[in-house]
Design an enzyme around this catalytic site. Structure first.
Site, PDB file in Angstrom:
ATOM      1  N   GLY A  40       0.813  -1.220   0.000  1.00  0.00           N
ATOM      2  CA  GLY A  40       0.000   0.000   0.000  1.00  0.00           C
ATOM      3  C   GLY A  40       0.841   1.261   0.000  1.00  0.00           C
ATOM      4  O   GLY A  40       0.540   2.232  -0.706  1.00  0.00           O
ATOM      5  N   CYS A  41       1.903   1.260   0.775  1.00  0.00           N
ATOM      6  CA  CYS A  41       2.769   2.436   0.877  1.00  0.00           C
ATOM      7  C   CYS A  41       3.522   2.673  -0.429  1.00  0.00           C
ATOM      8  O   CYS A  41       3.715   3.819  -0.840  1.00  0.00           O
ATOM      9  CB  CYS A  41       3.735   2.285   2.050  1.00  0.00           C
ATOM     10  N   THR A  42       3.918   1.603  -1.083  1.00  0.00           N
ATOM     11  CA  THR A  42       4.601   1.725  -2.374  1.00  0.00           C
ATOM     12  C   THR A  42       3.640   2.307  -3.408  1.00  0.00           C
ATOM     13  O   THR A  42       3.984   3.249  -4.131  1.00  0.00           O
ATOM     14  CB  THR A  42       5.126   0.353  -2.842  1.00  0.00           C
ATOM     15  N   ALA A  88       3.085   6.054  -2.757  1.00  0.00           N
ATOM     16  CA  ALA A  88       4.251   6.848  -3.162  1.00  0.00           C
ATOM     17  C   ALA A  88       4.354   6.920  -4.682  1.00  0.00           C
ATOM     18  O   ALA A  88       4.707   7.964  -5.245  1.00  0.00           O
ATOM     19  CB  ALA A  88       5.526   6.261  -2.560  1.00  0.00           C
TER      20      ALA A  88
END
Length: 154
Positions: A44-46, A49
């Site tokens: 999710g964070c990738t 970003a």
């Protein structure tokens, strides 16, 4: 810590970045998208970003800075940025002072286990340092585009 809402003064901060210290005052006179995310190089964070990076030219053209923040180290951020070719700066807040100041350090629950963690949240701050919009419990798909739309409306 009380939850911050639109209209509140953005809490000041200073944290490490890949090119040196990052402070709220660095963005004076310019709108800032400040987003908090749990961990470098997780799915999710990738994706989040990557979405902000894909829209980086649009944010820049609108005069809006974007800064992602997690508890990861600057070294971790460098590796994350290089691996995915990210086009946005990342701030390192290992003690969580800024994360807490923005009310993004919260109790979470997974499989019945409660723990403290970072709430995926985004703050749109105007050039005078006032929070204009807050997104909490962010769902990643389409979020960066929604934030850009709100930034363009400032």
């Amino acid at each position: 810590m009380a939850e911050l809402d639109a209209g509140a003064k953005a809490p000041d901060f200073e944290m490490a970045g890949e090119k040196g210290p990052i402070r709220l005052s660095d963005f004076a006179g310019k709108a800032l998208v400040l987003y908090f995310y749990p961990k470098d190089d997780t799915s999710g964070c990738t994706k989040e970003a990557q979405e902000f990076s894909a829209l980086a030219p649009d944010f820049a053209a609108a005069g809006v800075a974007v800064l992602g923040v997690s508890k990861d180290t600057v070294a971790s951020h460098r590796k994350f940025t290089a691996k995915y070719g990210l086009a946005i700066p990342l701030g390192s807040d290992p003690e969580g002072a800024t994360i807490e100041a923005y009310g993004s350090w919260v109790e979470k629950s997974m499989y019945g286990r409660k723990y403290m963690g970072i709430d995926r949240s985004t703050f749109l701050i105007d050039g005078a340092g006032v929070i204009r919009k807050v997104w909490r419990k962010v769902k990643v798909p389409g979020h960066a585009a929604e934030v850009l739309k709100a930034a363009l409306a400032l």
